[in-house]
Design a protein around this motif. Structure first.
Motif, PDB file in Angstrom:
ATOM      1  N   SER A   8      48.304  30.247  54.437  1.00  0.00           N
ATOM      2  CA  SER A   8      48.802  31.506  53.560  1.00  0.00           C
ATOM      3  C   SER A   8      47.441  31.565  52.530  1.00  0.00           C
ATOM      4  N   GLY A   9      46.680  30.708  52.530  1.00  0.00           N
ATOM      5  CA  GLY A   9      45.544  31.001  51.746  1.00  0.00           C
ATOM      6  C   GLY A   9      45.433  29.767  50.608  1.00  0.00           C
TER       7      GLY A   9
ATOM      8  N   ILE B 188      39.919  38.532  58.248  1.00  0.00           N
ATOM      9  CA  ILE B 188      41.019  37.623  57.630  1.00  0.00           C
ATOM     10  C   ILE B 188      40.946  37.723  56.159  1.00  0.00           C
TER      11      ILE B 188
ATOM     12  N   LEU C  51      53.236  28.695  53.003  1.00  0.00           N
ATOM     13  CA  LEU C  51      53.298  28.113  54.296  1.00  0.00           C
ATOM     14  C   LEU C  51      51.594  27.782  54.780  1.00  0.00           C
ATOM     15  N   SER C  52      51.520  27.093  55.787  1.00  0.00           N
ATOM     16  CA  SER C  52      50.359  26.850  56.269  1.00  0.00           C
ATOM     17  C   SER C  52      49.552  28.353  56.748  1.00  0.00           C
TER      18      SER C  52
ATOM     19  N   ALA D   8      41.965  35.796  53.562  1.00  0.00           N
ATOM     20  CA  ALA D   8      42.602  34.565  53.175  1.00  0.00           C
ATOM     21  C   ALA D   8      43.003  34.506  51.964  1.00  0.00           C
TER      22      ALA D   8
HETATM   23  N1  LIG Z   1      35.759  29.025  57.503  1.00  0.00           N
HETATM   24  C1  LIG Z   1      37.025  29.874  57.735  1.00  0.00           C
HETATM   25  N2  LIG Z   1      36.634  30.916  58.735  1.00  0.00           N
HETATM   26  C2  LIG Z   1      37.348  31.784  59.070  1.00  0.00           C
HETATM   27  N3  LIG Z   1      38.655  31.966  58.743  1.00  0.00           N
HETATM   28  C3  LIG Z   1      39.089  30.717  57.849  1.00  0.00           C
HETATM   29  C4  LIG Z   1      38.018  29.962  57.405  1.00  0.00           C
HETATM   30  N4  LIG Z   1      39.044  29.175  56.441  1.00  0.00           N
HETATM   31  C5  LIG Z   1      40.242  29.471  56.452  1.00  0.00           C
HETATM   32  N5  LIG Z   1      40.267  30.569  57.315  1.00  0.00           N
HETATM   33  C6  LIG Z   1      41.665  31.402  57.426  1.00  0.00           C
HETATM   34  O1  LIG Z   1      41.996  31.800  56.105  1.00  0.00           O
HETATM   35  C7  LIG Z   1      43.705  31.506  56.208  1.00  0.00           C
HETATM   36  C8  LIG Z   1      44.057  30.472  55.160  1.00  0.00           C
HETATM   37  O2  LIG Z   1      43.530  29.403  55.440  1.00  0.00           O
HETATM   38  P1  LIG Z   1      43.882  28.305  54.218  1.00  0.00           P
HETATM   39  O3  LIG Z   1      43.442  28.664  53.191  1.00  0.00           O
HETATM   40  O4  LIG Z   1      43.136  27.050  55.068  1.00  0.00           O
HETATM   41  O5  LIG Z   1      45.387  27.987  54.534  1.00  0.00           O
HETATM   42  P2  LIG Z   1      46.427  26.962  53.866  1.00  0.00           P
HETATM   43  O6  LIG Z   1      45.531  26.047  53.149  1.00  0.00           O
HETATM   44  O7  LIG Z   1      47.405  27.757  52.952  1.00  0.00           O
HETATM   45  O8  LIG Z   1      47.256  26.348  54.797  1.00  0.00           O
HETATM   46  C9  LIG Z   1      43.974  31.115  57.674  1.00  0.00           C
HETATM   47  O9  LIG Z   1      44.326  32.252  58.390  1.00  0.00           O
HETATM   48  C10 LIG Z   1      42.663  30.501  58.124  1.00  0.00           C
HETATM   49  O10 LIG Z   1      42.732  30.620  59.327  1.00  0.00           O
END
Ligand SMILES: Nc1ncnc2c1ncn2[C@@H]1O[C@H](COP(=O)(O)OP(=O)(O)O)[C@@H](O)[C@H]1O
Ligand SMILES: [Mg+2]
Lengths: 652, 349
Positions: free
Chosen positions: B66-67, B42, B63-64, B44
């Motif tokens: 998106s990192g 992933i 979007l949700s 991120a």
């Molecule tokens: N601890 C983690 N382990 C694995 N994947 C993660 C983790 N934290 C976030 N992700 C992945 O990283 C991507 C970005 O997440 P996030 O930064 O929370 O998005 P946002 O805040 O924009 O909604 C997503 O696909 C999420 O599933």
């Protein structure tokens, strides 16, 4: 509803796991039975092939006991100190200094005030009257002895469990090791720990505490791990962004935020400790447990009931208090509240205690209730029991004998007749079918070990009792669960009864069983049943109410009647859940095995019991581990089966 | 790197998966999107570079998933980034030790969380005083400071309450007070108002602007709501699948979206309050007939005047000199853009 579910239920109306494999299984059984007839060693493991494992273990512990004497002495001394202090406060006093123990009135007041502080008037009344029962029925001294052990053991177990749990959340390796260790510790019956403890620490209160500790630590450790893992990530991150060091994060964020789960752990510790009260008396813990055991063995039912009620009341009060602590949210206190108002409960307790101590100078009844002022209902109960055995026994006996002759004995004889190759091989085959080689090896290694160590007969007798109990539990529990799932009001009552049955310390069930059935295999099975039916009911209920409504409606729409719906739709879908319940039933039945040994049996539990007086560590320990091994085998096989069903049904 | 930047991120990567470092190295430090998909990793945050200027409100949008959260957590080192560099006031954040990091958080950083992250067992006052407590301030001092903060966010009189006794909006005020208690140089807010009801959200946005007018912090603010971004932000960065697609002022973003993805985001924007007349005017200078419109005026403010006029209106710069012109058609096209004009003939004048 997903179409996988529809397909699964349509294609597999039966719940069998064998399906097309039935031929393989059949052939295997016939072949092994035939082979065993030709080669007797395949039928019964020859005496001379038995490895002297038990002697090795016994010798090892004897050696360890001698070598570790300075260490064990120190540990025993350290544990004895807090115990001596609590005992002095609660019932001994310090005669040398002319100090009296806490007056019973003050202890009752303490229970009332803690109840009030945690949850208000109702709990206060309940805690107070239960504590008063102990005094009024002349069980004060014994109760306080038992309570002392509990009050010292609980903080120690909680502290140790907390430390282990924290350690597991800090390191992945520790987590793995600890999990495996906790599994084994919890699956091994309480009593099995007694033998090594006796060898290392001798008889008395302290060894009893140690044995109790071993059993009370795992739930605390598990709750700590769970609690810390489930602190919301926002809270953790807020803690880190506030500039916490790792240690500050633990003490100021993780543990306080996990408070609820930690208190749940504490509650379990308390319950485990009380469950050990009777068993610990086997290694010389005096108190209620010892008296109860004595009454049971003397068939003094009236006394046993009084003592059993006392233990149960202590258990329920401590259970309610710890639960109340769990649900008690922190209270807002207006600024500028005076100290004595903030701590009004403490102030009241001190005042009452002081008053009681002073008044006791003139009114000694306030300090120790004299025997002539206590009550007893032992006599009426004895009369009832006598009446029952004179008048009802004629009716109970045929029932007992019928079940024994038509259900229990055939199962027993069947198990004893089975060649070991057939039994172990059959389980291995199931394991192989469900989970490949790894799972096949579980019964081979675990049960095979017991056989090689020379425990085949008690092993099979244990499995026989557990099987009998499980069959009866399913016959009672599954219909009850189904019924409850259809009647919301009935469900409430049923679940409350289930809760209550599980709050009682397990050995309580020995009392009515002895009362009605005297000693027999059926008594053992029924004592187990009281405990073991609960999960069968609960999980069936859960499985049934989790069946998707749409599926049931679809079945109705296709013209299924109520009976068809149940057998062809609901039960197959609820099966994985029910299987988990049966798994739990088996675990509970196994945990009762050692306890029913107190009223006579011939299984592994009895081996443990008999090993105690002669300090035959090997015999007791291996028998205990054997019980755990049965549990682990059942758990792995049933677990794999349930998982596979869930996957087939698309529920995973 | 601009020497004046408060924070400066360069080629930041945050990869989730079994062995992110090896994965990154295997693909020469710049794996493509299909590499992530093929190997089940992933990405991120992927190769993100940007500066945060002192005193600005930088909004990160997307979007949700998106990192956004991952990006802000990389900058605060709640999660260590896989690769790249982060300079904070000229200090390399990825090189500081654990102790130095704790010190930085205790003195220079504040953060507000979407679900508040309040400690349930502490009173409102103790929650706000918490960052001061862990850095060792004496009780009296930290409680005085916490009271000040509570006054600032309008929660006087609630100091002995527990979080569960407060509404969502009030809880977030506690979160804000706590994050400001240490007097941070930089303030991170991760979707601070997303969990609140729309009405409360509006109120909290106003509150936030009021605070910022007084405090003038450097802010990184995350949201998935473009309207909120436009209301609050000096500059907006849009993230998509871990990449920063465009970083610009709201007006630039609407008038010159970098790609269709950004255009889609901006399509619901309150254009009348973001775009200025200057950004839509043509360069054809017409003589000022009567009153012209100021180039810096927002469309909404100038609309009545422009729509009422049949002839093109002159657009004037700050000095009152004509620099272009604007017509009624241009105004309508700017305020009600349509991807496909033929399908909406009723919008044509
Ligand atoms: N601890 C983690 N382990 C694995 N994947 C993660 C983790 N934290 C976030 N992700 C992945 O990283 C991507 C970005 O997440 P996030 O930064 O929370 O998005 P946002 O805040 O924009 O909604 C997503 O696909 C999420 O599933
Ligand atoms: Mg997020």
């Amino acid at each position: 509803m997903t179409d996988t579910t529809m397909r699964a239920t349509a294609d597999r109306p039966s719940v069998g796991i064998f399906g097309p494999h039935i031929l393989v299984f059949g052939t295997f059984v016939v072949a092994t039975v035939a082979l065993a007839a030709l080669f007797p060693p395949l039928d019964t493991w020859p005496e001379e092939w038995v490895l002297p494992v038990r002697e090795w273990v016994t010798e090892f512990f004897a050696w360890l006991g001698a070598v570790a004497k300075p260490v064990t002495r120190t540990i025993a001394w350290l544990l004895a100190q807090p115990l001596a202090f609590v005992e002095a406060v609660l019932y001994r006093g310090v005669p040398d200094w002319g100090l009296k123990p806490l007056p019973w009135v003050a202890v009752v007041a303490g229970a009332v005030l803690i109840g009030h502080w945690l949850a208000g008037a109702r709990l206060a009344l309940f805690a107070g009257s239960c504590t008063a029962y102990l005094a009024v029925f002349g069980l004060w001294q014994d109760s306080m002895q038992t309570l002392s052990i509990v009050l010292v053991t609980v903080p120690l177990a909680a502290g140790a469990g907390l430390a282990l749990g924290i350690w597991a959340t800090r390191s992945a390796r520790a987590d793995k090791v600890l999990n495996a260790a906790l599994d084994l510790m919890q699956a091994t019956p309480h009593m099995a720990y007694l033998a090594p403890v006796v060898v290392l620490f001798g008889f008395g209160q302290v060894p009893a505490m140690l044995a109790t500790l071993i059993f009370a630590v795992p739930p605390m450790a598990r709750c700590t791990i769970l609690g810390i893992r489930t602190v919301p990530s926002d809270v953790m991150e807020a803690g880190r962004m506030s500039g916490c060091t790792t240690r500050q994060l633990l003490w100021k964020v993780e543990l306080p935020a996990a408070q609820q789960t930690l208190l749940l752990g504490l509650n379990q510790v308390v319950m485990q400790t009380l469950a050990m009260v009777v068993i610990a008396s086997l290694v010389g813990a005096s108190g209620l447990g010892q008296k109860l055991l004595y009454s049971l063995q003397q068939l003094q039912i009236g006394k046993a009931v009084e003592q059993g009620i006392a233990i149960t009341l202590i258990a329920i009060v401590l259970d309610r208090l710890t639960r109340a602590a769990m649900h008690r949210a922190p209270q807002r206190i207006p600024d500028g509240t005076a100290w004595h108002v903030r701590h009004v409960h403490l102030v009241a307790f001190l005042a009452i205690t002081l008053g009681a101590v002073l008044l006791a100078q003139v009114l000694p009844q306030l300090s120790v209730l004299p025997r002539n002022m206590t009550l007893s209902f032992g006599q009426p109960i004895n009369d009832v029991v006598r009446w029952i055995s004179r008048n009802l026994y004629a009716y109970i006996k045929p029932v007992r004998d019928t079940i024994t002759i038509w259900l229990l004995l055939p199962i027993r004889d069947f198990y004893l007749w089975l060649p070991w190759t057939t039994f172990i091989g059959f389980l291995a085959l199931i394991g192989w079918y469900l989970g490949g080689l790894r799972l096949a090896l579980v019964p081979v290694c675990l049960l095979g070990f017991m056989m090689v160590a020379g425990f085949w007969t008690p092993l099979m007798l244990t499995i026989y009792l557990v099987t009998g109990c499980t069959i009866l539990a399913i016959m009672i529990g599954v219909p009850t669960g189904i019924w409850a799932s259809r009647h919301p009001r009935g469900a409430k009552v049923t679940l409350t009864i289930c809760d209550t049955l599980q709050t009682f310390p397990s050995f309580i069930y020995l009392i009515p069983v002895i009362m009605l059935l005297q000693t027999s295999d059926l008594s053992n099975v029924i004592a187990m049943l009281a405990y073991a039916t609960v999960p069968a009911v609960r999980y069936t209920y859960l499985g049934m109410i989790l069946v998707p409504k749409a599926t049931v409606e679809a079945a109705t729409a296709s013209g299924a009647n109520a009976r068809q719906r149940l057998w062809k739709v609901e039960l197959p879908i609820a099966l994985p859940e029910i299987l988990l319940g049966i798994n739990q039933t088996i675990m509970m039945a196994l945990s009762m095995v050692a306890i029913t040994a107190l009223i006579g049996s011939r299984d592994l539990g009895q081996e443990i019991y008999k090993a105690l007086p002669g300090a035959e560590t090997g015999r007791g320990l291996i028998a205990g581990i054997g019980i755990a091994f049965i549990g682990i085998t059942a758990d792995r096989l049933i677990g794999a089966w349930a998982r596979r069903r869930k996957k087939d049904l698309g529920l995973a | 790197m601009t020497p004046t930047a408060k924070i400066s991120c360069r080629n930041l990567w945050k990869i989730f998966g079994p062995t992110p470092d090896a994965f990154l190295a295997r693909h020469g430090g710049a794996p493509k999107l299909e590499h992530f998909k093929a190997e089940g990793m992933i990405g991120a945050v992927r190769d993100v570079s940007f500066d945060v200027h002192p005193g600005e409100i930088l909004i990160i949008m997307g979007l949700s998933g998106s990192g956004k959260s991952t990006l802000i957590r990389a900058i605060t080192r709640l999660n260590d980034p896989t690769a790249g560099s982060i300079m904070f006031e000229g200090q390399d954040l990825l090189r500081v030790s654990e102790d130095e990091l704790v010190e930085l958080r205790r003195h220079k950083m504040g953060m507000v969380f979407q679900h508040f992250g309040l400690l349930p067992h502490r009173t409102v006052l103790a929650n706000v005083a918490f960052p001061l407590e862990v850095r060792g301030s004496p009780r009296e001092e930290r409680e005085r400071r916490a009271m000040e903060m509570l006054k600032l966010v309008g929660l006087e009189g609630r100091e002995s309450y527990f979080p569960r006794e407060l509404s969502g909006g009030q809880q977030q005020r506690v979160g804000i007070a706590r994050s400001l208690a240490v007097g941070p140089d930089i303030w991170f807010l991760d979707e601070p108002f997303s969990a609140l009801d729309p009405l409360i959200r509006r109120e909290m946005q106003d509150e936030f602007m009021r605070l910022q007018k007084m405090l003038k912090k450097t802010i990184v603010f995350i949201t998935h709501d473009f309207e909120e971004a436009v209301r609050l932000g000096d500059r907006i960065g849009i993230m998509k699948e871990g990449q920063l697609v465009q970083l610009a002022t709201p007006e630039e973003m609407i008038s010159q979206p970098a790609d269709d993805y950004v255009r889609q985001f901006t399509s619901n924007a309150p254009r009348d309050r973001v775009l200025s007349v200057g950004s839509i005017a043509s360069h054809m200078v017409v003589p000022p007939t009567g009153a012209g419109v100021a180039a810096s005026a927002k469309l909404g403010d100038a609309a009545a005047q422009v729509l009422a006029s049949d002839a093109p209106l002159a657009v004037l710069d700050d000095m009152g000199q004509p620099i272009g012109s604007v017509t009624r058609e241009m105004m309508i096209a700017a305020m009600f853009p349509s991807r496909d004009a033929d399908k909406h003939p009723e919008r044509q004048p």
